[in-house]
Design a protein around this motif. Structure first.
Motif, PDB file in Angstrom:
ATOM      1  N   TRP A 247       0.096  23.812  -6.136  1.00 40.38           N
ATOM      2  CA  TRP A 247       0.476  22.542  -5.493  1.00 40.38           C
ATOM      3  C   TRP A 247      -0.037  22.518  -4.056  1.00 40.38           C
ATOM      4  O   TRP A 247      -0.639  21.541  -3.613  1.00 40.38           O
ATOM      5  N   ASP A 248       0.188  23.608  -3.343  1.00 43.00           N
ATOM      6  CA  ASP A 248      -0.263  23.703  -1.952  1.00 43.00           C
ATOM      7  C   ASP A 248      -1.780  23.612  -1.839  1.00 43.00           C
ATOM      8  O   ASP A 248      -2.321  22.954  -0.948  1.00 43.00           O
TER       9      ASP A 248
ATOM     10  N   ARG B  76      -1.321  19.260  -1.907  1.00 42.32           N
ATOM     11  CA  ARG B  76      -0.785  19.056  -0.567  1.00 42.32           C
ATOM     12  C   ARG B  76      -1.775  18.310   0.346  1.00 42.32           C
ATOM     13  O   ARG B  76      -1.365  17.412   1.096  1.00 42.32           O
TER      14      ARG B  76
ATOM     15  N   TYR C 192      -1.465  14.463  -0.097  1.00 39.47           N
ATOM     16  CA  TYR C 192      -0.272  13.857   0.490  1.00 39.47           C
ATOM     17  C   TYR C 192      -0.284  13.949   2.016  1.00 39.47           C
ATOM     18  O   TYR C 192       0.155  13.020   2.701  1.00 39.47           O
ATOM     19  N   LYS C 193      -0.799  15.044   2.528  1.00 45.63           N
ATOM     20  CA  LYS C 193      -0.888  15.190   3.987  1.00 45.63           C
ATOM     21  C   LYS C 193      -1.718  14.064   4.583  1.00 45.63           C
ATOM     22  O   LYS C 193      -1.315  13.446   5.585  1.00 45.63           O
TER      23      LYS C 193
ATOM     24  N   ILE D 187       9.493  21.376  -3.471  1.00 42.43           N
ATOM     25  CA  ILE D 187       8.542  20.686  -2.593  1.00 42.43           C
ATOM     26  C   ILE D 187       9.237  19.833  -1.534  1.00 42.43           C
ATOM     27  O   ILE D 187       8.565  19.272  -0.667  1.00 42.43           O
TER      28      ILE D 187
ATOM     29  N   ARG E 138       8.336  21.153   1.825  1.00 42.73           N
ATOM     30  CA  ARG E 138       6.911  20.929   2.052  1.00 42.73           C
ATOM     31  C   ARG E 138       6.659  19.484   2.476  1.00 42.73           C
ATOM     32  O   ARG E 138       5.882  19.216   3.392  1.00 42.73           O
ATOM     33  N   LEU E 139       7.311  18.538   1.798  1.00 42.58           N
ATOM     34  CA  LEU E 139       7.123  17.129   2.126  1.00 42.58           C
ATOM     35  C   LEU E 139       7.734  16.784   3.483  1.00 42.58           C
ATOM     36  O   LEU E 139       7.184  15.970   4.234  1.00 42.58           O
TER      37      LEU E 139
ATOM     38  N   LEU F 168       5.329  17.833   6.038  1.00 42.97           N
ATOM     39  CA  LEU F 168       4.199  16.910   6.140  1.00 42.97           C
ATOM     40  C   LEU F 168       4.577  15.611   6.854  1.00 42.97           C
ATOM     41  O   LEU F 168       3.700  14.830   7.207  1.00 42.97           O
TER      42      LEU F 168
END
Length: 337
Positions: free
Chosen positions: A209-210, A214, A217-218, A242, A245-246, A249
């Motif tokens: 995912w990273d 990622r 979405y970044k 996530i 992580r979100l 971001l």
């Protein structure tokens, strides 16, 4: 305070005196089975969030109705088969058939979506005092599954073919151009989506995912923020891994199945992101009592609200009791912030 201002103060954790903003999602199934209730809810508890229209200069290659029985072709050329009216079907045959993606250049990139009427969008935003979402919804992970089928794409991710990565770069460039154009209109937020969770966890390794998603979405979030817009995302399933992580971001609002993950596990993110709904549609909406619904809404408010950070969003879809959907909004409406 206008609905637009109400949503903005909620996203900024500055909603100290107003109610919780609302939004109901409806699938065609609900419109067929409970049209009168939908009208009642909209009349008593009108949405504070709406979506801008996307009027295209020329149509895409999409054909058919995605919610009707039979076949539907999306704007990328992926063919869906639907055996249940009112919901979206599944892709049974890959557009990219070669395991090394040697036929990737045959995929249609829907550049038609870039040529939408900006003046119509801006006029719509000016005509309403509601918070307006962009009329585009990039979904890279899901679109790749539609192109390759889910099973084949998961196997591809284990050892990505070079041509697949080339196509992902092309997809990324297209989506960024699309988001950039929408972000320069008068909308209040851009949106994107991908269903990332199973019932218990992510569908792929978080490291993958990273590495592969990622960056998508970044960039979407950065485009939004550079243009003074908020960024909203939807994802079904258990997406607990996530969430941080979100947040890292800078995502503003996340629509997720919070009851699938447990409010007690999400409370750590209170005040860091806005929970854009929802109320449990797996069990509570189809099976729960009015008291169950009241308790669920109250629990969300008590655990996740922090002078904002919650939107009273609920999806009216297959199996949901119409009385329960009404009770969701009735209960939220009892809470001044």
């Amino acid at each position: 305070m206008t609905p637009r201002d109400l949503v903005k103060t909620t996203l900024n954790f500055e909603n100290k005196t107003e109610r919780v903003p609302r939004q109901m999602w409806t699938l065609p199934w609900a419109e067929t089975h409970a049209g009168d209730m939908i009208k009642n809810i909209h009349a008593e508890f009108p949405d504070d969030i709406v979506t801008a229209p996307a009027i295209l200069a020329k149509p895409t290659i999409a054909k058919g109705d995605p919610y009707a029985l039979g076949e539907f072709t999306d704007e990328w050329g992926c063919r869906f088969t639907n055996i249940h009216e009112g919901i979206i079907g599944e892709v049974k045959e890959a557009s990219v058939k070669d395991e090394d993606w040697n036929d990737w250049e045959n995929i249609h990139i829907p550049t038609e979506l870039l040529d939408f009427d900006v003046n119509q969008v801006n006029a719509f935003c000016k005509s309403t005092d509601k918070f307006v979402l962009a009329g585009c919804n990039p979904r890279p992970f899901e679109q790749l599954q539609f192109i390759r089928t889910t099973q084949e794409f998961y196997m591809d991710l284990a050892d990505p073919p070079a041509n697949m990565l080339k196509f992902m770069d092309k997809m990324f460039a297209f989506y960024c151009e699309l988001v950039e154009k929408w972000a320069k209109t008068a909308v209040d937020a851009i949106t994107f989506m991908d269903d990332w969770g199973s019932q218990n966890g992510l569908l792929i390794n978080p490291a993958a995912w990273d590495q592969y998603f990622r960056p998508f979405y970044k960039e979407f979030i950065q485009i939004a923020h550079r243009n003074g817009k908020k960024a909203f995302m939807h994802s079904d399933g258990n997406t607990l891994l996530i969430y941080p992580r979100l947040i890292d971001l800078g995502l503003d609002a996340f629509n997720s199945q919070i009851f699938c993950m447990g409010l007690e596990n999400l409370e750590q993110f209170k005040g860091k992101i806005t929970f854009w709904g929802e109320i449990d549609r797996q069990h509570l909406l189809p099976e729960g009592s009015a008291e169950d619904i009241c308790r669920a809404v109250t629990a969300v408010k008590e655990r996740l609200w922090d002078n904002g950070g919650c939107i009273a969003q609920c999806e009216f879809g297959p199996g949901a009791k119409k009385e329960n959907v009404y009770t969701v909004f009735e209960t939220w409406n009892k809470f001044p912030s």
